[in-house]
Motif scaffolding. Structure first.
Motif, PDB file in Angstrom:
ATOM      1  N   ALA A 174     -66.296 -27.406 -36.919  1.00 35.87           N
ATOM      2  CA  ALA A 174     -65.325 -28.585 -36.794  1.00 35.87           C
ATOM      3  C   ALA A 174     -64.704 -29.026 -38.284  1.00 35.87           C
ATOM      4  O   ALA A 174     -63.828 -29.800 -38.216  1.00 35.87           O
ATOM      5  N   TYR A 175     -65.055 -28.199 -39.244  1.00 31.27           N
ATOM      6  CA  TYR A 175     -64.737 -28.532 -40.694  1.00 31.27           C
ATOM      7  C   TYR A 175     -63.122 -27.795 -40.798  1.00 31.27           C
ATOM      8  O   TYR A 175     -63.112 -26.947 -40.123  1.00 31.27           O
ATOM      9  N   ASP A 176     -62.446 -28.270 -41.755  1.00 29.64           N
ATOM     10  CA  ASP A 176     -61.002 -27.812 -41.898  1.00 29.64           C
ATOM     11  C   ASP A 176     -61.193 -26.481 -42.666  1.00 29.64           C
ATOM     12  O   ASP A 176     -60.454 -25.580 -42.521  1.00 29.64           O
ATOM     13  N   ALA A 177     -62.402 -26.500 -43.542  1.00 31.64           N
ATOM     14  CA  ALA A 177     -62.595 -25.085 -44.249  1.00 31.64           C
ATOM     15  C   ALA A 177     -63.886 -25.279 -44.947  1.00 31.64           C
ATOM     16  O   ALA A 177     -64.452 -26.262 -45.117  1.00 31.64           O
ATOM     17  N   VAL A 178     -64.588 -24.274 -45.039  1.00 32.65           N
ATOM     18  CA  VAL A 178     -65.691 -23.865 -45.747  1.00 32.65           C
ATOM     19  C   VAL A 178     -65.628 -22.940 -46.945  1.00 32.65           C
ATOM     20  O   VAL A 178     -65.132 -21.990 -46.672  1.00 32.65           O
ATOM     21  N   VAL A 179     -66.310 -23.136 -48.067  1.00 31.46           N
ATOM     22  CA  VAL A 179     -65.993 -22.587 -49.129  1.00 31.46           C
ATOM     23  C   VAL A 179     -67.381 -22.045 -49.491  1.00 31.46           C
ATOM     24  O   VAL A 179     -68.548 -22.652 -49.474  1.00 31.46           O
TER      25      VAL A 179
END
Length: 216
Positions: free
Chosen positions: A66-71
């Motif tokens: 659901a997050y916009d991006a994961v680093v």
């Protein structure tokens, strides 16, 4: 617009990314297996969690898709970085950005489908070298095939001159933005008169950009 990001690994690189995203007004979840790191950033990020990002169960429970991006900013633990990337891609996370520590690591991440692979030390080393060689450039973004976006400062040569009269066609360049403090102008620059210390954001090849910058 506020976005949601997760950063897995709160070492030097990961914490810098997480804190800057927070400073820019976004919600950031910081994840690390080291309890002391998680505790240190608990009051600085939207949320922190002691967890193993390589766990499919953790990825599912945190609803990271659901997050916009994961680093993925895991440092020297190559196995953890690879397994975490695999777990995120299997969960169909929208954007997975991963820090690579070697060319071999890069190749594995590429095969796993990482959306962006980052080499912080390598990229910063190139930037520092370019700036040392060409101090007239304030900053630059490489676009590939020798094309760049470069930021240069206006000196007395072009001060008090209309932006539309800059001799850019002679150098096959394009002016994209003019910055003055917190103000920003974009084309057309019909009534804009340049001031000393304005910053020009130019698009062109390295050769032409350097030739123009050195003639200022």
């Amino acid at each position: 617009m506020k976005h949601q990001y997760a950063v897995i690994g709160l070492g030097s690189f990961g914490s810098t990314v997480a804190l800057e995203l927070t400073r820019l007004g976004h919600d950031v979840l910081g994840i690390d297996s080291d309890a002391s790191r998680v505790e240190y950033y608990a009051d600085q990020l939207s949320q922190t969690l002691i967890a193993d990002g390589a766990s499919d169960k953790v990825v599912e429970e945190l609803d990271l898709p659901a997050y916009d991006a994961v680093v993925v900013a895991i440092g020297e633990n190559l196995e953890a970085s690879i397994l975490t990337t695999l777990a995120l891609k299997n969960a169909k996370v929208k954007q997975v950005w991963v820090k690579a520590i070697s060319e071999a690591h890069h190749r594995i991440l590429f095969r796993l489908g990482a959306d962006r692979i980052i080499h912080p030390e390598h990229e910063m080393g190139i930037r520092v070298a370019q700036t040392l060689l060409h101090p007239e450039m304030l900053d630059y973004i490489p676009l590939g095939n020798d094309w760049l976006v470069v930021e240069v400062k206006v000196d007395e040569r072009f001060a008090d001159q209309p932006a539309v009269e800059l001799p850019l066609e002679d150098h096959d360049l394009r002016l994209t933005l003019v910055k003055r403090g917190t103000e920003v102008w974009q084309a057309p620059f019909t009534d804009l008169v340049l001031r000393e210390r304005d910053q020009l954001v130019l698009l062109g090849t390295m050769h032409n950009l350097l030739r123009f910058a050195k003639k200022q």
